[in-house]
Design an enzyme around this catalytic site. Structure first.
Site, PDB file in Angstrom:
ATOM      1  N   HIS A 199      -9.750   1.425   4.243  1.00  0.00           N
ATOM      2  CA  HIS A 199      -8.528   1.627   5.027  1.00  0.00           C
ATOM      3  C   HIS A 199      -8.808   2.629   6.155  1.00  0.00           C
ATOM      4  O   HIS A 199      -9.581   3.572   5.968  1.00  0.00           O
ATOM      5  CB  HIS A 199      -7.399   2.131   4.121  1.00  0.00           C
ATOM      6  CG  HIS A 199      -6.063   2.107   4.793  1.00  0.00           C
ATOM      7  ND1 HIS A 199      -5.663   3.097   5.658  1.00  0.00           N
ATOM      8  CD2 HIS A 199      -5.058   1.202   4.757  1.00  0.00           C
ATOM      9  CE1 HIS A 199      -4.457   2.799   6.121  1.00  0.00           C
ATOM     10  NE2 HIS A 199      -4.067   1.656   5.588  1.00  0.00           N
ATOM     11  N   GLU A 234      -7.187   5.035   7.202  1.00  0.00           N
ATOM     12  CA  GLU A 234      -6.917   6.443   6.836  1.00  0.00           C
ATOM     13  C   GLU A 234      -8.084   7.025   6.047  1.00  0.00           C
ATOM     14  O   GLU A 234      -8.414   8.205   6.206  1.00  0.00           O
ATOM     15  CB  GLU A 234      -5.584   6.521   6.060  1.00  0.00           C
ATOM     16  CG  GLU A 234      -4.402   6.312   7.000  1.00  0.00           C
ATOM     17  CD  GLU A 234      -3.165   5.697   6.355  1.00  0.00           C
ATOM     18  OE1 GLU A 234      -3.050   5.704   5.119  1.00  0.00           O
ATOM     19  OE2 GLU A 234      -2.314   5.184   7.110  1.00  0.00           O
ATOM     20  N   SER A 241       2.909  -2.088  10.280  1.00  0.00           N
ATOM     21  CA  SER A 241       4.345  -2.185  10.552  1.00  0.00           C
ATOM     22  C   SER A 241       4.914  -3.574  10.273  1.00  0.00           C
ATOM     23  O   SER A 241       5.844  -4.021  10.939  1.00  0.00           O
ATOM     24  CB  SER A 241       4.659  -1.743  11.990  1.00  0.00           C
ATOM     25  OG  SER A 241       4.291  -0.381  12.186  1.00  0.00           O
ATOM     26  N   ASN A 266       0.883  -1.166   0.000  1.00  0.00           N
ATOM     27  CA  ASN A 266       0.000   0.000   0.000  1.00  0.00           C
ATOM     28  C   ASN A 266       0.921   1.216   0.000  1.00  0.00           C
ATOM     29  O   ASN A 266       1.453   1.597   1.031  1.00  0.00           O
ATOM     30  CB  ASN A 266      -0.897  -0.029   1.248  1.00  0.00           C
ATOM     31  CG  ASN A 266      -1.724   1.243   1.392  1.00  0.00           C
ATOM     32  OD1 ASN A 266      -1.774   2.066   0.478  1.00  0.00           O
ATOM     33  ND2 ASN A 266      -2.376   1.394   2.542  1.00  0.00           N
ATOM     34  N   GLY A 322       2.054   2.370  10.709  1.00  0.00           N
ATOM     35  CA  GLY A 322       3.025   3.444  10.565  1.00  0.00           C
ATOM     36  C   GLY A 322       3.689   3.852  11.871  1.00  0.00           C
ATOM     37  O   GLY A 322       4.376   4.869  11.941  1.00  0.00           O
ATOM     38  N   LYS A 368       0.296   4.248  -0.425  1.00  0.00           N
ATOM     39  CA  LYS A 368      -0.301   5.481   0.134  1.00  0.00           C
ATOM     40  C   LYS A 368       0.017   6.676  -0.772  1.00  0.00           C
ATOM     41  O   LYS A 368       0.085   6.510  -1.987  1.00  0.00           O
ATOM     42  CB  LYS A 368       0.170   5.679   1.577  1.00  0.00           C
ATOM     43  CG  LYS A 368      -0.078   4.416   2.421  1.00  0.00           C
ATOM     44  CD  LYS A 368       0.015   4.637   3.894  1.00  0.00           C
ATOM     45  CE  LYS A 368      -0.278   3.330   4.626  1.00  0.00           C
ATOM     46  NZ  LYS A 368      -0.298   3.467   6.075  1.00  0.00           N
ATOM     47  N   GLU A 427      -5.997  -4.656  10.185  1.00  0.00           N
ATOM     48  CA  GLU A 427      -4.968  -3.652  10.450  1.00  0.00           C
ATOM     49  C   GLU A 427      -5.279  -2.891  11.738  1.00  0.00           C
ATOM     50  O   GLU A 427      -6.073  -1.939  11.717  1.00  0.00           O
ATOM     51  CB  GLU A 427      -4.910  -2.651   9.285  1.00  0.00           C
ATOM     52  CG  GLU A 427      -4.519  -3.275   7.972  1.00  0.00           C
ATOM     53  CD  GLU A 427      -3.826  -2.275   7.047  1.00  0.00           C
ATOM     54  OE1 GLU A 427      -2.730  -2.599   6.576  1.00  0.00           O
ATOM     55  OE2 GLU A 427      -4.357  -1.176   6.842  1.00  0.00           O
TER      56      GLU A 427
END
Ligand code: PGA
Length: 248
Positions: free
Chosen positions: A95, A97, A213, A10, A173, A12, A167
């Site tokens: 996701h 985000e 991560s 991904n 991150g 991003k 996730e």
């Protein structure tokens, strides 16, 4: 039942088109593995050059987002037919985000899952809990609710081809990975939820990734767990380390 491993990057909001092509070339020999589905989910503007750069390799192209209408007055959005024509096979949906920064809710996420299937795109459907929910101990109920909402009116045959990414938001991150046991606990629970909502054959077929991560150092242990069929990888997908994850 043997499920085929799927390792997806991904990217991003990283890599300009020329940087994207350079990364594809850098990774080309490192991600060779005929036993694994390798996917690069890339920014919309990188899709066409990346599809060209990976032609003839084992890498599949994915998108990070799309909208549920085919065309029209939706400024700034990109549609499933646009993705399909450009060679996209997978699309990340839900996701954290997109949920947290762009306000996407489970109603829209469910519409996107439906539209992806109707358009011949394979969803990589994300779920996961915040640190507060993890600490409160209510994370399992939260994830179960996300899965049920997001799969409303999705058929068993569709779910058999679906990819679900677990996730935990606190691991994205942050450098803090869920332990392999923590990740396996939730991935196993997700499979049980699918068995409850559908049937055992569907639960045995659906592929479940861990994301948060994941890196060259921890991938092998995470991927050794029986219910973890792959990874959705952010930061480490932009580096040669991604090849080590593919071959972990
Ligand atoms: P990370 O991101 O690997 O950088 O934690 C994973 C993701 O958000 O998909």
């Amino acid at each position: 039942m043997a499920r085929r491993r799927i390792i997806a990057g991904n990217w991003k909001m990283n890599k300009t088109p020329s940087e994207a092509v350079a990364l594809c070339n850098e990774l080309k020999d490192l991600v060779k593995n005929d036993d694994v589905d390798v996917v690069y989910c890339v920014p919309a503007i990188d899709i066409v050059p990346v599809a060209e750069a990976v032609k003839g390799t084992n890498v599949h192209v994915g998108a990070e987002n799309f909208y549920i209408e085919d065309k029209g007055a939706f400024t700034g959005e990109i549609s499933a037919p646009m993705l399909k024509e450009a060679g996209v096979e997978y699309v990340i949906i839900g996701h954290s985000e997109r949920r947290d920064i762009f306000g996407e809710n489970d109603i829209l996420i469910n519409q996107k899952v439906k539209k992806a299937f109707a358009s011949g795109l394979t969803p990589i459907m994300c779920c996961g809990e915040s640190l507060a929910l993890r600490k409160a101990g209510t994370y399992k109920e939260w994830i179960a609710r996300q899965i049920k909402w997001d799969l409303t009116d999705i058929t068993a045959d569709q779910v058999k081809t679906l990819v679900i990414a677990y996730e935990p938001i606190w691991a994205i991150g942050t450098g803090e990975t869920a332990t392999a046991d923590q990740a396996e606990e939730v991935c196993k629970m997700i499979r049980e939820i699918i068995a409850d909502l559908y049937d055992q054959a569907t639960a045995d077929a659906v592929r479940i990734q861990y994301g948060g991560s994941m890196n060259a150092g921890n991938a092998a242990e995470l991927l050794s767990k029986p219910n973890i069929d792959g990874g959705l990888i952010g930061g480490a997908s932009l580096k040669p380390d991604f090849g080590q994850i593919v071959n972990a």
